[in-house]
Enzyme design. Structure first.
Site, PDB file in Angstrom:
ATOM      1  N   LEU A 151      36.880  47.565  45.300  1.00 53.45           N
ATOM      2  CA  LEU A 151      37.251  46.965  44.263  1.00 53.45           C
ATOM      3  C   LEU A 151      38.650  47.888  43.092  1.00 53.45           C
ATOM      4  CD1 LEU A 151      35.751  45.169  42.705  1.00 53.45           C
ATOM      5  CD2 LEU A 151      34.731  46.454  41.399  1.00 53.45           C
ATOM      6  N   TYR A 152      39.152  49.486  43.673  1.00 50.95           N
ATOM      7  CA  TYR A 152      39.819  49.424  42.362  1.00 50.95           C
ATOM      8  C   TYR A 152      41.399  49.200  43.671  1.00 50.95           C
ATOM      9  CZ  TYR A 152      44.466  52.288  41.331  1.00 50.95           C
ATOM     10  OH  TYR A 152      45.057  52.612  40.337  1.00 50.95           O
ATOM     11  N   ALA A 153      41.668  48.709  43.880  1.00 45.81           N
ATOM     12  CA  ALA A 153      42.918  47.822  45.240  1.00 45.81           C
ATOM     13  C   ALA A 153      42.657  46.451  44.468  1.00 45.81           C
ATOM     14  CB  ALA A 153      42.851  47.758  46.098  1.00 45.81           C
ATOM     15  N   SER A 155      41.014  44.674  41.821  1.00 41.12           N
ATOM     16  CA  SER A 155      41.289  44.402  40.292  1.00 41.12           C
ATOM     17  C   SER A 155      43.109  44.786  39.855  1.00 41.12           C
ATOM     18  CB  SER A 155      40.517  45.740  39.775  1.00 41.12           C
ATOM     19  OG  SER A 155      40.553  47.111  40.168  1.00 41.12           O
ATOM     20  N   LYS A 156      43.091  45.384  40.441  1.00 39.12           N
ATOM     21  CA  LYS A 156      44.715  45.385  40.697  1.00 39.12           C
ATOM     22  C   LYS A 156      45.595  44.370  40.796  1.00 39.12           C
ATOM     23  CE  LYS A 156      45.541  49.027  38.540  1.00 39.12           C
ATOM     24  NZ  LYS A 156      46.441  49.280  37.017  1.00 39.12           N
TER      25      LYS A 156
END
Length: 343
Positions: A151-153, A155-156
């Site tokens: 999810l980090y990737a 979101s970016k």
């Protein structure tokens, strides 16, 4: 220049603010002081900045309604460098809401604020994790990035897409950069170099993923800040100018003043070689425990730096043999007799 830096108490934000202040620019630093890692380290960074002329500290969260619009309206920055985010690949498995709040809602709020109060150049920090499941190396900005593994990737990537749309609709000159494994003094306690240092000094074993064969494109923070500083002065030109002497590796949008740029060393190093260098700097051997790669991690990262060099020229490439001792020296000086604390 008048510069707004979000995430100014963060690792990269702190170093960038110091660089800008040393040049005589007026810097407003915004930070929310989240407790994702040791807040006292963030407070120490901001205290160091507050001691320098030209710095204004503002505490607040990106997702707070109206905060960013009011801040830009009051300070009227020429440049905005957006570094604030919920970081961490693995933490996104534990607390996904934090990524939606900071990276999606927070970035949207910043884009709205810049729309209302235009700036000369908007610069946004993304991540090498955006390349996700790509296996062709080195990672080039022109590669399709449609397979985020966390999810980090994701979101970016969403932030990049939102920024492109605002660049197109409201003619906001925008550069997004993808960082590759940044390390150095004042680094983040959740990163491998910091964790390994603390554990080796404490006599604890370290977990080495993929048996040490995983490779990372380690980027010394001073080199990264130099690249960001130079990119500030190279805003994307208006739509339609790429054809004039443009390069096929450029990412200048065909319909917006928007560009995506890798910032990395371009020289991947195996994890076990990084640990060897850390052992030399510490004068101690590590007890290594082999572990498989965690979910969301990739075996290798490698930045293509062709576009970066085309835009700003050659940037410093500090080797691990210099960068790791610099981190170890800072760590010993900061924690002193508490040197096992950090964390």
């Amino acid at each position: 220049m008048r510069v707004l830096v979000t995430g100014s108490a963060g690792f990269i934000g702190y170093h960038l603010c110091r660089r800008l202040l040393a040049e005589g620019h007026a810097v407003t630093g915004l930070d929310g002081f989240s407790d994702y890692y040791d807040v006292s380290l963030k407070r120490a960074r901001h205290a160091g900045l507050a001691a320098l002329p030209g710095f204004e500290a503002v505490e607040g969260r990106l997702e707070a309604p109206g905060l960013l619009g009011d801040l830009l309206g009051r300070t009227r920055p020429d440049i905005v460098v957006h570094l604030a985010a919920q970081a961490g690949v693995r933490y996104s498995l534990e607390n996904p809401q934090a990524y939606a709040d900071a990276n999606l809602i927070g970035s949207f709020n910043l884009l709205e604020a810049v729309r209302a109060h235009p700036v000369r150049h908007l610069l946004l920090a993304s991540t090498s994790s955006a390349y996700g499941g790509n296996t062709a190396l080195p990672f080039r900005e022109t590669d399709r990035a449609v397979s985020p593994l966390t999810l980090y990737a994701a979101s970016k990537l969403a932030m990049e897409a939102m920024a492109h749309s605002y660049a197109h609709l409201f003619a906001v000159p925008t550069t997004a950069f993808r960082f590759f494994t940044v390390y150095g003094p004042w680094g983040r306690p959740d990163m491998a170099l910091f964790l390994f240092t603390r554990k080796i000094l404490g006599g604890e074993p370290i977990e080495v993923f993929s048996g040490g064969t995983a490779e990372r494109d380690f980027t010394y923070v001073g080199d990264l800040v130099e690249a960001v500083r130079r990119l500030i002065d190279v805003p994307p030109p208006p739509t339609g100018l790429r054809a004039e002497g443009g390069q096929d590796f450029d990412t200048l949008s065909g319909c917006a003043p928007y560009r995506l740029v890798n910032i990395g060393g371009g020289r991947p190093v195996r994890l076990d070689a990084m640990i060897d260098e850390l052992e030399r700097a510490l004068g101690r051997k590590a007890v290594r425990i082999a572990k498989p790669l965690p979910p969301g991690d990739v075996a290798r990262t490698h930045a293509s730096t062709e576009l970066l060099r085309h835009l700003v020229g050659a940037v410093p490439e500090t080797p691990l043999s210099v960068g790791i001792p610099a981190f170890v020296a800072w760590y010993g000086g900061y924690y002193g007799s508490r040197g096992l604390g950090a964390g």
